[in-house]
Design a protein around this motif. Structure first.
Motif, PDB file in Angstrom:
ATOM      1  N   ILE A 191      -5.107  -5.721  17.993  1.00  0.00           N
ATOM      2  CA  ILE A 191      -5.257  -7.173  17.983  1.00  0.00           C
ATOM      3  C   ILE A 191      -3.913  -7.801  17.641  1.00  0.00           C
ATOM      4  CG2 ILE A 191      -5.957  -7.372  15.557  1.00  0.00           C
ATOM      5  CD1 ILE A 191      -8.117  -9.436  16.561  1.00  0.00           C
ATOM      6  N   SER A 192      -3.642  -8.942  18.246  1.00  0.00           N
ATOM      7  CA  SER A 192      -2.403  -9.681  18.017  1.00  0.00           C
ATOM      8  C   SER A 192      -2.774 -11.114  17.664  1.00  0.00           C
ATOM      9  CB  SER A 192      -1.543  -9.648  19.287  1.00  0.00           C
ATOM     10  OG  SER A 192      -0.376 -10.416  19.124  1.00  0.00           O
ATOM     11  N   THR A 247       1.427 -11.160  14.281  1.00  0.00           N
ATOM     12  CA  THR A 247       0.993 -10.018  13.481  1.00  0.00           C
ATOM     13  C   THR A 247       0.246  -9.100  14.428  1.00  0.00           C
ATOM     14  OG1 THR A 247       0.802 -11.343  11.474  1.00  0.00           O
ATOM     15  CG2 THR A 247      -0.479  -9.305  11.555  1.00  0.00           C
ATOM     16  N   GLU A 248       0.591  -7.830  14.392  1.00  0.00           N
ATOM     17  CA  GLU A 248      -0.035  -6.827  15.262  1.00  0.00           C
ATOM     18  C   GLU A 248      -0.757  -5.820  14.383  1.00  0.00           C
ATOM     19  OE1 GLU A 248       0.549  -7.392  18.577  1.00  0.00           O
ATOM     20  OE2 GLU A 248       1.739  -9.057  17.830  1.00  0.00           O
ATOM     21  N   LEU A 249      -2.032  -5.637  14.630  1.00  0.00           N
ATOM     22  CA  LEU A 249      -2.830  -4.684  13.874  1.00  0.00           C
ATOM     23  C   LEU A 249      -3.457  -3.682  14.823  1.00  0.00           C
ATOM     24  CD1 LEU A 249      -4.724  -7.192  11.557  1.00  0.00           C
ATOM     25  CD2 LEU A 249      -2.627  -5.931  11.039  1.00  0.00           C
ATOM     26  N   VAL A 250      -3.647  -2.460  14.340  1.00  0.00           N
ATOM     27  CA  VAL A 250      -4.329  -1.442  15.129  1.00  0.00           C
ATOM     28  C   VAL A 250      -5.507  -0.900  14.337  1.00  0.00           C
ATOM     29  CG1 VAL A 250      -2.318  -0.792  16.504  1.00  0.00           C
ATOM     30  CG2 VAL A 250      -2.752   0.394  14.337  1.00  0.00           C
ATOM     31  N   ALA A 251      -6.487  -0.394  15.075  1.00  0.00           N
ATOM     32  CA  ALA A 251      -7.660   0.243  14.472  1.00  0.00           C
ATOM     33  C   ALA A 251      -7.602   1.727  14.781  1.00  0.00           C
ATOM     34  CB  ALA A 251      -8.942  -0.362  15.042  1.00  0.00           C
ATOM     35  N   LEU A 252      -7.838   2.525  13.759  1.00  0.00           N
ATOM     36  CA  LEU A 252      -7.865   3.979  13.914  1.00  0.00           C
ATOM     37  C   LEU A 252      -9.252   4.485  13.554  1.00  0.00           C
ATOM     38  CD1 LEU A 252      -4.745   3.641  12.061  1.00  0.00           C
ATOM     39  CD2 LEU A 252      -4.622   5.239  13.956  1.00  0.00           C
ATOM     40  N   ALA A 268      -9.289 -12.658   7.670  1.00  0.00           N
ATOM     41  CA  ALA A 268      -8.872 -12.576   6.270  1.00  0.00           C
ATOM     42  C   ALA A 268      -7.379 -12.881   6.127  1.00  0.00           C
ATOM     43  CB  ALA A 268      -9.192 -11.190   5.709  1.00  0.00           C
ATOM     44  N   ARG A 269      -6.569 -12.297   6.981  1.00  0.00           N
ATOM     45  CA  ARG A 269      -5.120 -12.500   6.892  1.00  0.00           C
ATOM     46  C   ARG A 269      -4.728 -13.942   7.231  1.00  0.00           C
ATOM     47  NH1 ARG A 269      -1.640  -7.290   8.113  1.00  0.00           N
ATOM     48  NH2 ARG A 269      -2.999  -5.716   7.197  1.00  0.00           N
ATOM     49  N   MET A 270      -5.384 -14.522   8.213  1.00  0.00           N
ATOM     50  CA  MET A 270      -5.080 -15.912   8.556  1.00  0.00           C
ATOM     51  C   MET A 270      -5.460 -16.850   7.417  1.00  0.00           C
ATOM     52  SD  MET A 270      -5.917 -16.433  12.547  1.00  0.00           S
ATOM     53  CE  MET A 270      -4.822 -15.786  13.786  1.00  0.00           C
ATOM     54  N   GLY A 271      -6.585 -16.583   6.783  1.00  0.00           N
ATOM     55  CA  GLY A 271      -6.982 -17.385   5.634  1.00  0.00           C
ATOM     56  C   GLY A 271      -5.953 -17.298   4.516  1.00  0.00           C
ATOM     57  N   GLU A 272      -5.428 -16.090   4.278  1.00  0.00           N
ATOM     58  CA  GLU A 272      -4.392 -15.902   3.257  1.00  0.00           C
ATOM     59  C   GLU A 272      -3.115 -16.656   3.598  1.00  0.00           C
ATOM     60  OE1 GLU A 272      -3.964 -11.664   3.088  1.00  0.00           O
ATOM     61  OE2 GLU A 272      -5.909 -11.388   2.095  1.00  0.00           O
ATOM     62  N   ARG A 273      -2.849 -16.842   4.893  1.00  0.00           N
ATOM     63  CA  ARG A 273      -1.643 -17.557   5.335  1.00  0.00           C
ATOM     64  C   ARG A 273      -1.845 -19.071   5.331  1.00  0.00           C
ATOM     65  NH1 ARG A 273       0.684 -14.923  10.729  1.00  0.00           N
ATOM     66  NH2 ARG A 273       2.118 -16.664  10.444  1.00  0.00           N
ATOM     67  N   MET A 275     -16.729   4.157  11.555  1.00  0.00           N
ATOM     68  CA  MET A 275     -15.850   3.610  10.540  1.00  0.00           C
ATOM     69  C   MET A 275     -14.421   3.618  11.070  1.00  0.00           C
ATOM     70  SD  MET A 275     -15.664   4.577   6.625  1.00  0.00           S
ATOM     71  CE  MET A 275     -14.286   4.211   5.633  1.00  0.00           C
ATOM     72  N   VAL A 276     -13.737   2.496  10.901  1.00  0.00           N
ATOM     73  CA  VAL A 276     -12.355   2.396  11.356  1.00  0.00           C
ATOM     74  C   VAL A 276     -11.463   1.941  10.207  1.00  0.00           C
ATOM     75  CG1 VAL A 276     -12.927   1.913  13.776  1.00  0.00           C
ATOM     76  CG2 VAL A 276     -12.602   0.020  12.193  1.00  0.00           C
ATOM     77  N   ARG A 277     -10.204   2.296  10.329  1.00  0.00           N
ATOM     78  CA  ARG A 277      -9.192   1.856   9.377  1.00  0.00           C
ATOM     79  C   ARG A 277      -8.242   0.949  10.133  1.00  0.00           C
ATOM     80  NH1 ARG A 277      -4.057   3.864   7.776  1.00  0.00           N
ATOM     81  NH2 ARG A 277      -4.266   5.644   9.169  1.00  0.00           N
ATOM     82  N   ILE A 278      -7.916  -0.197   9.544  1.00  0.00           N
ATOM     83  CA  ILE A 278      -7.015  -1.172  10.158  1.00  0.00           C
ATOM     84  C   ILE A 278      -5.674  -1.098   9.437  1.00  0.00           C
ATOM     85  CG2 ILE A 278      -6.659  -3.589  10.772  1.00  0.00           C
ATOM     86  CD1 ILE A 278      -9.239  -2.418  11.981  1.00  0.00           C
ATOM     87  N   ARG A 279      -4.593  -1.097  10.216  1.00  0.00           N
ATOM     88  CA  ARG A 279      -3.258  -1.128   9.621  1.00  0.00           C
ATOM     89  C   ARG A 279      -2.317  -1.884  10.544  1.00  0.00           C
ATOM     90  NH1 ARG A 279      -0.055   1.990  12.647  1.00  0.00           N
ATOM     91  NH2 ARG A 279      -0.697   4.049  13.353  1.00  0.00           N
ATOM     92  N   GLU A 280      -1.133  -2.213  10.021  1.00  0.00           N
ATOM     93  CA  GLU A 280      -0.097  -2.864  10.811  1.00  0.00           C
ATOM     94  C   GLU A 280       0.329  -1.919  11.947  1.00  0.00           C
ATOM     95  OE1 GLU A 280       1.672  -5.868  10.342  1.00  0.00           O
ATOM     96  OE2 GLU A 280       0.510  -6.502   8.602  1.00  0.00           O
ATOM     97  N   MET A 281       0.578  -2.484  13.096  1.00  0.00           N
ATOM     98  CA  MET A 281       1.093  -1.705  14.215  1.00  0.00           C
ATOM     99  C   MET A 281       2.526  -1.280  13.906  1.00  0.00           C
ATOM    100  SD  MET A 281       1.513  -2.966  18.144  1.00  0.00           S
ATOM    101  CE  MET A 281       2.557  -2.058  19.263  1.00  0.00           C
ATOM    102  N   GLU A 282       2.877  -0.071  14.329  1.00  0.00           N
ATOM    103  CA  GLU A 282       4.229   0.453  14.197  1.00  0.00           C
ATOM    104  C   GLU A 282       4.800   0.681  15.590  1.00  0.00           C
ATOM    105  OE1 GLU A 282       3.448   4.035  12.024  1.00  0.00           O
ATOM    106  OE2 GLU A 282       2.869   2.940  10.206  1.00  0.00           O
ATOM    107  N   GLU A 283       6.109   0.781  15.670  1.00  0.00           N
ATOM    108  CA  GLU A 283       6.744   1.008  16.973  1.00  0.00           C
ATOM    109  C   GLU A 283       6.207   2.270  17.641  1.00  0.00           C
ATOM    110  OE1 GLU A 283      11.108   1.141  19.116  1.00  0.00           O
ATOM    111  OE2 GLU A 283      10.986   0.776  16.969  1.00  0.00           O
TER     112      GLU A 283
END
Length: 173
Positions: A75-76, A60-65, A117-122, A1-9
């Motif tokens: 992913i970018s 958009t930069e996302l990371v998986a934890l 999902a995010r691209m569809g929303e955009r 199981m992974v959690r996806i969130r926006e990448m941070e610096e």
């Protein structure tokens, strides 16, 4: 199981490690070893910090934890760069890397699903990406996610060796 969130610096070093190790693993035997051996996490992180802070960055930069909170994928994505195939609003996956020891555990699939999902929303109706023609593992991964080659090609040169990338695409539902 992974959690996806926006990448941070603060994620830059971990993302650079995943990208460099991903290249060195996935492209061994495809990209010249001299090119792969010259890649460093530090060099990648330096450029990534500059790019990440760019005020006009459209990606958009996302990371998986993983369950323990360890960063295991990145992913970018953003608007398609270049002439849009098919003339409809198209997004692009610029890069997708999973820590080599976590490949096959659903991390890439989770990242790709979130991007769709995010691209569809955009308002994007389709998504494209480029993959090295000789990278059979990546091509199988994308084909399982309903991507298909659309005939687009481009060449990149690595240490004097020309490699062909294939454009893959899929509609967004």
């Amino acid at each position: 199981m992974v959690r996806i969130r926006e990448m941070e610096e603060a994620d830059v070093d971990a993302v650079s490690a995943i990208r460099v190790r991903g290249w060195q693993s996935a492209y061994a035997g495809i990209v010249p070893g001299t090119y792969l051996d010259a890649m460093t996490v530090e060099g990648d992180a330096q450029g990534r910090r500059t790019w990440f802070a760019h005020p006009l960055r459209q990606s958009t930069e996302l990371v998986a934890l993983d369950a323990g909170g360890e960063l295991v994928g990145w992913i970018s994505c953003g608007p398609y760069r270049g002439s849009v195939p098919g003339g409809r609003p198209t997004g692009e996956v610029y890069a997708c890397y999973v820590r080599p020891d976590r490949i096959g555990r659903g991390v890439g699939r989770a990242l790709l699903g979130e991007v769709h999902a995010r691209m569809g929303e955009r308002g994007f109706q389709a998504v494209s990406l480029w993959v090295l023609g000789d990278n059979r593992q990546a091509r199988r991964f994308y084909e399982r996610a309903d991507y298909r080659p659309d005939g687009g090609t481009q060449d990149d040169v690595y240490d004097g060796v020309t490699l062909t990338e294939l454009r893959y695409g899929r509609p967004l539902r």
